[in-house]
Design an enzyme around this catalytic site. Structure first.
Site, short mmCIF file in Angstrom:
data_model
loop_
_atom_site.label_atom_id
_atom_site.label_comp_id
_atom_site.label_asym_id
_atom_site.label_seq_id
_atom_site.Cartn_x
_atom_site.Cartn_y
_atom_site.Cartn_z
N GLU A 7 -1.73 -4.41 -6.67
CA GLU A 7 -3.11 -4.48 -6.17
C GLU A 7 -3.72 -3.12 -5.93
O GLU A 7 -4.90 -2.93 -6.09
CB GLU A 7 -3.14 -5.31 -4.88
CG GLU A 7 -4.53 -5.38 -4.29
CD GLU A 7 -4.70 -6.53 -3.32
OE1 GLU A 7 -5.49 -6.38 -2.38
OE2 GLU A 7 -4.05 -7.58 -3.51
N LYS A 8 -2.87 -2.17 -5.53
CA LYS A 8 -3.39 -0.83 -5.21
C LYS A 8 -2.31 0.20 -5.53
O LYS A 8 -1.13 -0.14 -5.68
CB LYS A 8 -3.81 -0.75 -3.75
CG LYS A 8 -2.74 -1.15 -2.76
CD LYS A 8 -3.25 -1.09 -1.33
CE LYS A 8 -4.14 -2.23 -0.97
NZ LYS A 8 -3.43 -3.52 -0.85
N ASP A 103 -1.68 -8.64 -3.46
CA ASP A 103 -1.25 -8.92 -2.09
C ASP A 103 -1.00 -10.42 -1.93
O ASP A 103 -1.62 -11.25 -2.60
CB ASP A 103 -2.32 -8.47 -1.09
CG ASP A 103 -2.25 -6.97 -0.82
OD1 ASP A 103 -1.29 -6.32 -1.27
OD2 ASP A 103 -3.17 -6.43 -0.17
N ASP A 105 -1.94 -13.08 -0.51
CA ASP A 105 -2.92 -13.92 0.15
C ASP A 105 -3.90 -14.44 -0.89
O ASP A 105 -3.79 -14.14 -2.08
CB ASP A 105 -3.65 -13.16 1.27
CG ASP A 105 -4.36 -11.91 0.78
OD1 ASP A 105 -4.56 -11.76 -0.45
OD2 ASP A 105 -4.72 -11.07 1.62
N TYR A 327 2.95 -5.85 5.83
CA TYR A 327 1.60 -6.17 5.35
C TYR A 327 0.64 -6.45 6.51
O TYR A 327 0.90 -7.32 7.34
CB TYR A 327 1.68 -7.38 4.42
CG TYR A 327 0.36 -7.82 3.85
CD1 TYR A 327 -0.33 -7.02 2.96
CD2 TYR A 327 -0.19 -9.05 4.22
CE1 TYR A 327 -1.54 -7.43 2.43
CE2 TYR A 327 -1.41 -9.47 3.69
CZ TYR A 327 -2.07 -8.65 2.80
OH TYR A 327 -3.28 -9.06 2.28
N ARG A 329 -2.72 -7.51 6.70
CA ARG A 329 -3.75 -8.55 6.73
C ARG A 329 -3.14 -9.94 6.83
O ARG A 329 -3.53 -10.87 6.15
CB ARG A 329 -4.64 -8.44 5.49
CG ARG A 329 -5.51 -7.19 5.47
CD ARG A 329 -6.30 -7.06 4.19
NE ARG A 329 -7.18 -5.91 4.20
CZ ARG A 329 -6.79 -4.66 3.93
NH1 ARG A 329 -5.52 -4.43 3.61
NH2 ARG A 329 -7.64 -3.66 3.97
#
Length: 655
Positions: A7-8, A103, A105, A327, A329
């Site tokens: 993701e990043k 991520d 989610d 993580y 979030r």
């Protein structure tokens, strides 16, 4: 060749670190010794197209254009990411296996899926994509995750649900914001009147609280206390409980408003004998507070560290990227059972990293397993906890050290005994009146020793009005025992307005929004969902309301501005209340659980949107209380490209 799409960049580097070396670092990706390629997105590489990209006429904000509903949805690359998108496009062409490492989610699932769709990955290849779920950037956790790859197709409902939410928020925010901004300008207000499914009900909460405070009329009320003495000369305090016969002199909350009644009771009981009608002795215990979710961390950080929600998320993200916490979030407060096996290393890291917690770790019970370890309550990600990584905390800034300590202390508490106490309650009849006395005593402090203030353990004693009816100690009395009322007191009090929102209480209201809803069916839905917003978006939504100048701060207090109040008063009740969010979340969860469909959700939304727009145009909304000039936003149209686009902020303007 296996291609892993993170993701990043920080996640990409963490994945590459556990793969065979030597590595070749290229622009936008890393090549490993065994031929794996690791690349990454930079948060969302894509975003929803602006209305004028569907039709140039939409550049002008006009009521006759509404509703704007795309026939064919379009995404466009964010500014400055075209090179990275080209890197992924090139690598996809030669990849034998594709691994989705967004991520863990709903939004993280969509983030990579939409890139694969945008780059036109064939349906056959999409079926073969694997899913990598990582909560912890440390090497051991990443290696374990790589050994547990799943079929990405299993997560399609999660992605569809995120897509539905994203498009629905766009439709709702774009159309209603344009409608009310245009109507506001016609009434002489030149500012942007942004409306969103989440931001507007949050503003509505603050406006409602401010109005309750503005309209509050203080009323005096009176409590009566009996000073009692047992046969062993032990003295204690008991509070009068008015009977139904006193209701004509009481308010709806059971407070006595007539001082003459209080004086009559106080005078009647003085010097009179009493009898214990009920005696209850009970032993109790409190388990350690669960590890943090993001919202619970933001609430505690606001209370204890005076950090606002956005700052907490930003600092926690930095700790995550430094591999010091898991993580950030996360909406979960539980941990996988297998994670307990790693607790010795995590505790050792906390002891090494944080000198203030060294003694706490030494006195912990490493074999203890609190209720936090529960596989049934862990979803895609678990609670926020420290990792086993050791570092010199003084290399971090003060805020990072403080937040690390907060997270670490909550984890260490899981290895302490429960807090044990005894509670006693006596009901005493004096001259026909009922008086209640309470006491609570700690038997074993347990985990509460970790939450000391000024060298004293955290008190388990009640506070406020309840404390006045409580005693440090109560004599060992039984039903039928006699006592003597040696004196009586009247406490003159005055009702207090509800407290203004603060960062902590507004976040708490967003996560526990059900308690602000009267409809039992809506309340039930909200209790079962995440409340208003998500863990990732709540901080950004609150920040946006300040940026839009709908909210303002007065010290720690958060209040609505004149514009914020006027907007809520102009909107239909349905827009300023959380009911619609509850209905949306229920429908979106049904998509995840394969009980509902994208088409059904979007079809219902279309009908709702058209009805709300009709109300806006034909409902005679009152804009008279809006400021007639707003120089800061004069002439600025609603342009999503002016909003910072990290992942957590992506839906700020349309939420």
């Amino acid at each position: 060749m296996r291609l892993i799409i993170a993701e990043k960049p920080s996640l990409g580097r963490a994945i590459a670190d556990v793969l065979p070396k030597p590595h070749k670092k290229h622009e936008g990706y890393i090549e490993t010794a065994q031929g794996d390629y690791v690349t990454w997105c930079v948060g969302h590489l894509l975003e929803q197209a602006e209305p004028d990209q569907y039709d140039p006429a939409f550049k002008q904000w006009k009521l006759e254009h509404l509703p704007i509903v795309p026939d064919q949805w379009q995404l466009k690359p964010r500014k400055g990411v075209s090179k990275q998108l080209a890197v992924i496009r090139k690598l996809l062409k030669t990849a034998d296996t594709i691994v989705h490492a967004g991520d863990p989610d709903r939004e993280g699932q969509l983030l990579v899926d939409e890139v694969l769709d945008y780059l036109k990955l064939s349906a056959a290849r999409k079926k073969q994509v694997r899913r990598l779920l990582i909560n912890d950037l440390n090497g051991a956790a990443v290696r374990k995750a790589l050994q547990r790859l799943q079929d990405n197709s299993s997560f399609v409902p999660l992605s569809v649900s995120a897509l539905a939410r994203s498009r629905a928020d766009w439709l709702y925010g774009i159309n209603l914001t344009r409608a009310y901004t245009v109507l506001g300008r016609k009434s002489g207000h030149n500012g942007l009147l942004s409306v969103g499914r989440v931001q507007t009900p949050v503003l509505g909460l603050v406006v409602q609280r401010d109005e309750e405070r503005d309209n509050f009329v203080p009323k005096p009320f009176y409590d009566v206390f009996a000073r009692l003495e047992a046969n062993d000369s032990t003295r204690f305090l008991a509070k009068w409980q008015p009977s139904e016969a006193c209701q004509p002199w009481m308010d709806e909350e059971g407070r006595v408003l007539d001082r003459r009644l209080a004086e009559n009771v106080a005078g009647r009981i003085k010097g009179k004998p009493g009898e214990v009608s009920k005696a209850r002795n009970k032993k109790g215990k409190e388990s350690p507070p669960l590890p943090y979710s993001l919202s619970s961390l933001q609430i505690d950080a606001a209370k204890q560290l005076k950090m606002n929600a956005k700052e907490t998320l930003d600092v926690c993200q930095k700790l995550y990227e430094k591999k010091l916490v898991t993580y950030p979030r996360s909406d979960c407060r539980y941990l996988p059972v297998e994670h307990w096996q790693e607790s010795p290393e995590v505790l050792a890291a906390i002891r090494s990293n944080d000198e203030s917690l060294a003694k706490a770790v030494d006195e912990a019970l490493p074999d203890r397993k609190s209720k936090a370890w529960n596989d049934k309550k862990v979803g895609a990600h678990h609670a926020i906890i420290p990792t086993a990584r050791r570092t010199d905390l003084f290399k971090l800034d003060a805020r990072q050290r403080q937040l690390y300590s907060l997270i670490a202390r909550q984890y260490v508490a899981q290895f302490y005994d429960d807090h044990h106490f005894t509670s006693r309650r006596l009901e005493v009849l004096i001259e026909g009146g009922l008086f209640v006395a309470k006491s609570r005593q700690s038997i074993q402090e347990g985990w509460k020793v970790l939450f000391a203030r000024k060298g004293k353990p955290q008190s388990s004693e009640p506070s406020g009005d309840e404390k006045e009816a409580s005693n440090a100690f109560l004599p060992d009395l039984n039903q039928g025992d006699s006592v003597q009322c040696i004196d009586s007191d009247i406490k003159d009090k005055i009702t207090q307005p509800p407290k203004a929102f603060t960062d902590a209480t507004l976040l708490s209201a967003m996560t526990g929004i059900a308690r602000f809803v009267k409809d039992p069916d809506i309340r039930k839905i909200l209790k079962e969902t995440d409340g208003l917003g998500t863990e990732a978006t709540r901080a950004g939504i609150i920040e946006l309301l300040f940026t839009r100048q709908f909210l303002t701060r007065q010290g720690k207090e958060i209040h609505a501005t004149v514009t914020g109040k006027a907007l809520i008063r102009a909107l239909p009740d349905a827009v300023g209340q959380p009911d619609m969010t509850a209905q949306w979340e229920a429908a979106l969860n049904d998509i995840v659980e394969r009980k509902g469909s994208y088409a059904g959700f979007m079809g219902n939304l279309d009908g709702q949107l058209r009805y709300l727009l009709q109300q806006a145009v034909n409902g005679g909304a009152d804009f008279s209380q809006l400021p007639q000039s707003d120089q800061n936003t004069r002439g600025k149209p609603f342009r999503r490209k002016n909003v910072t686009r990290r992942k957590s902020d992506r839906r700020k303007q349309t939420d």
